[in-house]
Write a protein that holds these residues in place. Sequence first.
Motif, PDB file in Angstrom:
ATOM      1  N   ALA A  17      -1.881 -15.268   1.929  1.00  7.12           N
ATOM      2  CA  ALA A  17      -3.048 -14.524   3.029  1.00  7.12           C
ATOM      3  C   ALA A  17      -3.208 -13.184   2.715  1.00  7.12           C
ATOM      4  O   ALA A  17      -4.251 -12.458   2.690  1.00  7.12           O
ATOM      5  CB  ALA A  17      -2.282 -14.845   4.374  1.00  7.12           C
ATOM      6  N   ALA A  18      -1.978 -12.449   2.541  1.00  3.38           N
ATOM      7  CA  ALA A  18      -1.998 -11.129   1.947  1.00  3.38           C
ATOM      8  C   ALA A  18      -2.682 -11.003   0.628  1.00  3.38           C
ATOM      9  O   ALA A  18      -3.535  -9.871   0.531  1.00  3.38           O
ATOM     10  CB  ALA A  18      -0.656 -10.461   1.788  1.00  3.38           C
ATOM     11  N   LEU A  19      -2.692 -11.715  -0.179  1.00  2.59           N
ATOM     12  CA  LEU A  19      -3.114 -11.527  -1.533  1.00  2.59           C
ATOM     13  C   LEU A  19      -4.592 -11.904  -1.578  1.00  2.59           C
ATOM     14  O   LEU A  19      -5.534 -11.039  -2.138  1.00  2.59           O
ATOM     15  CB  LEU A  19      -2.456 -12.505  -2.571  1.00  2.59           C
ATOM     16  CG  LEU A  19      -1.189 -12.157  -3.096  1.00  2.59           C
ATOM     17  CD1 LEU A  19      -0.459 -13.122  -3.884  1.00  2.59           C
ATOM     18  CD2 LEU A  19      -1.185 -11.050  -3.941  1.00  2.59           C
ATOM     19  N   GLN A  32      -4.701  -2.938  -4.984  1.00  2.00           N
ATOM     20  CA  GLN A  32      -5.359  -3.889  -5.298  1.00  2.00           C
ATOM     21  C   GLN A  32      -4.935  -4.375  -6.932  1.00  2.00           C
ATOM     22  O   GLN A  32      -4.365  -3.706  -7.419  1.00  2.00           O
ATOM     23  CB  GLN A  32      -6.991  -3.853  -5.530  1.00  2.00           C
ATOM     24  CG  GLN A  32      -7.707  -5.092  -5.840  1.00  2.00           C
ATOM     25  CD  GLN A  32      -9.351  -4.749  -5.757  1.00  2.00           C
ATOM     26  OE1 GLN A  32      -9.819  -3.804  -6.329  1.00  2.00           O
ATOM     27  NE2 GLN A  32     -10.162  -5.874  -5.413  1.00  2.00           N
ATOM     28  N   VAL A  33      -4.690  -5.415  -6.896  1.00  2.00           N
ATOM     29  CA  VAL A  33      -4.229  -6.165  -8.242  1.00  2.00           C
ATOM     30  C   VAL A  33      -5.311  -7.013  -8.794  1.00  2.00           C
ATOM     31  O   VAL A  33      -6.061  -7.782  -8.104  1.00  2.00           O
ATOM     32  CB  VAL A  33      -2.809  -6.940  -8.299  1.00  2.00           C
ATOM     33  CG1 VAL A  33      -1.814  -5.904  -7.859  1.00  2.00           C
ATOM     34  CG2 VAL A  33      -2.917  -7.986  -7.077  1.00  2.00           C
ATOM     35  N   GLU A  34      -5.311  -7.418 -10.277  1.00  2.00           N
ATOM     36  CA  GLU A  34      -6.225  -8.269 -10.764  1.00  2.00           C
ATOM     37  C   GLU A  34      -5.766  -9.740 -10.921  1.00  2.00           C
ATOM     38  O   GLU A  34      -6.460 -10.771 -10.746  1.00  2.00           O
ATOM     39  CB  GLU A  34      -6.475  -7.809 -12.284  1.00  2.00           C
ATOM     40  CG  GLU A  34      -7.101  -6.563 -12.527  1.00  2.00           C
ATOM     41  CD  GLU A  34      -8.534  -6.620 -11.756  1.00  2.00           C
ATOM     42  OE1 GLU A  34      -9.409  -7.604 -12.060  1.00  2.00           O
ATOM     43  OE2 GLU A  34      -8.919  -5.731 -10.896  1.00  2.00           O
ATOM     44  N   ARG A  41       0.902  -1.183  -0.065  1.00  2.00           N
ATOM     45  CA  ARG A  41       0.021  -0.032  -0.120  1.00  2.00           C
ATOM     46  C   ARG A  41       0.734   1.073  -0.023  1.00  2.00           C
ATOM     47  O   ARG A  41       0.463   2.340  -0.589  1.00  2.00           O
ATOM     48  CB  ARG A  41      -1.028   0.023   1.144  1.00  2.00           C
ATOM     49  CG  ARG A  41      -1.924   1.189   1.397  1.00  2.00           C
ATOM     50  CD  ARG A  41      -2.934   1.014   2.445  1.00  2.00           C
ATOM     51  NE  ARG A  41      -3.712  -0.222   2.409  1.00  2.00           N
ATOM     52  CZ  ARG A  41      -3.977  -1.194   3.159  1.00  2.00           C
ATOM     53  NH1 ARG A  41      -3.286  -1.131   4.467  1.00  2.00           N
ATOM     54  NH2 ARG A  41      -4.588  -2.292   3.185  1.00  2.00           N
ATOM     55  N   GLU A  42       1.972   1.289   0.597  1.00  2.00           N
ATOM     56  CA  GLU A  42       2.953   2.364   0.800  1.00  2.00           C
ATOM     57  C   GLU A  42       3.317   2.666  -0.802  1.00  2.00           C
ATOM     58  O   GLU A  42       3.491   3.960  -0.840  1.00  2.00           O
ATOM     59  CB  GLU A  42       4.093   1.812   1.633  1.00  2.00           C
ATOM     60  CG  GLU A  42       5.097   3.311   1.729  1.00  2.00           C
ATOM     61  CD  GLU A  42       6.184   2.754   2.701  1.00  2.00           C
ATOM     62  OE1 GLU A  42       6.730   3.417   3.662  1.00  2.00           O
ATOM     63  OE2 GLU A  42       6.737   1.453   2.695  1.00  2.00           O
ATOM     64  N   ARG A  49      -6.502 -10.464   0.525  1.00  2.00           N
ATOM     65  CA  ARG A  49      -6.948  -9.343   0.834  1.00  2.00           C
ATOM     66  C   ARG A  49      -6.826  -8.097  -0.452  1.00  2.00           C
ATOM     67  O   ARG A  49      -7.633  -7.255  -0.332  1.00  2.00           O
ATOM     68  CB  ARG A  49      -6.159  -8.564   2.053  1.00  2.00           C
ATOM     69  CG  ARG A  49      -6.188  -9.666   3.238  1.00  2.00           C
ATOM     70  CD  ARG A  49      -5.428  -8.915   4.282  1.00  2.00           C
ATOM     71  NE  ARG A  49      -5.366  -9.474   5.503  1.00  2.00           N
ATOM     72  CZ  ARG A  49      -5.071  -9.199   6.729  1.00  2.00           C
ATOM     73  NH1 ARG A  49      -4.863  -7.840   6.951  1.00  2.00           N
ATOM     74  NH2 ARG A  49      -5.034 -10.041   7.671  1.00  2.00           N
ATOM     75  N   ILE A  50      -5.909  -8.618  -1.325  1.00  2.00           N
ATOM     76  CA  ILE A  50      -5.712  -7.440  -2.311  1.00  2.00           C
ATOM     77  C   ILE A  50      -5.848  -7.933  -3.744  1.00  2.00           C
ATOM     78  O   ILE A  50      -6.201  -7.108  -4.696  1.00  2.00           O
ATOM     79  CB  ILE A  50      -4.577  -6.615  -2.119  1.00  2.00           C
ATOM     80  CG1 ILE A  50      -3.226  -7.535  -2.433  1.00  2.00           C
ATOM     81  CG2 ILE A  50      -4.353  -6.128  -0.790  1.00  2.00           C
ATOM     82  CD1 ILE A  50      -2.020  -6.973  -2.700  1.00  2.00           C
ATOM     83  N   CYS A  51      -5.963  -9.266  -3.970  1.00  3.69           N
ATOM     84  CA  CYS A  51      -5.947  -9.879  -5.470  1.00  3.69           C
ATOM     85  C   CYS A  51      -7.232 -10.207  -5.785  1.00  3.69           C
ATOM     86  O   CYS A  51      -8.048 -10.968  -5.026  1.00  3.69           O
ATOM     87  CB  CYS A  51      -4.997 -11.000  -5.598  1.00  3.69           C
ATOM     88  SG  CYS A  51      -4.826 -11.542  -7.165  1.00  3.69           S
ATOM     89  N   ALA A  52      -7.850  -9.618  -6.926  1.00  6.03           N
ATOM     90  CA  ALA A  52      -9.455  -9.843  -7.358  1.00  6.03           C
ATOM     91  C   ALA A  52      -9.620 -11.315  -7.702  1.00  6.03           C
ATOM     92  O   ALA A  52     -10.371 -11.680  -8.190  1.00  6.03           O
ATOM     93  CB  ALA A  52      -9.654  -8.773  -8.102  1.00  6.03           C
TER      94      ALA A  52
END
Length: 278
Positions: free
Chosen positions: A141-143, A123-125, A117-118, A145-148
Amino acid sequence: MTVRADARRAAVLGSPIAHSLSPVLHRAAYRELGLADRSYDRFEVDEETLPGFLGGLGPEWAGLSLTMPLKRAVIPLLDTVTETAASVEAVNTVVFTEDGRRTGDNTDIPGMVAALRERGIEQVESAAILGAGATASSALAALARICAGEVVAYVRSAERAAEMRRWGERLGVEVRTADWADAAEALRAPLVIATTPAGTTDALAAAVPERPATLFDVLYDPWPTGLAARWSAYGGAVVGGLDLLVHQAVLQVEQMTGCTPAPLDAMRKAGEHALAAR
């Protein structure tokens, strides 16, 4: 969670541990926060000696940072484990709470998200992961939260491939596995997370595309890796292992001291100075 009121000590445990930058980062935070009565040390502790070490700690202890090989070994010795830590069966943070309980958490996962985020990665596709060890499960686990979309994991064995697919099912991430021999294909993904040991990805540097997107290489020593250096030279965004180390340590400092926010910039500068001196 609230730490004990009389707690003043913390430390990082692991084996080997002499290389750890955690004391540098935490002590820098204490100086910046004016916590002159706080101390942070390192102790060589393995799976066999961990129960005895924990059992000998007094009320002056606020918390512990854990590295390999203790992140899973510590779980049966704790009173509670956060949902984040349970999701990957790995604890890198233990806080001794006011009610006398040992609470385990995992700050690697939100640390990864914060480091991305920094750099503007919200978000990534889709994404690619190089490797299939313990850090790879945290990356998944991180993805989550941010990978669609799909995550492709490049691994060396059928056993590792099956393990990554199981982690994907558990974490709610669509995971496809591919052979390590085809790892050069990973470099065209919108986000590439390299979780392998030093030297493993050096051979991939020649395959970096002309316009790479974002690389998250979890190593910090030696730095830059061959892959990260080529990636940066081609204009791609690079998030490094020190970024992860600092962001996860920020969360640890906040949990162990109750001081929010922890001084991210001071901690990063201390880490950079320590690495430059090596």
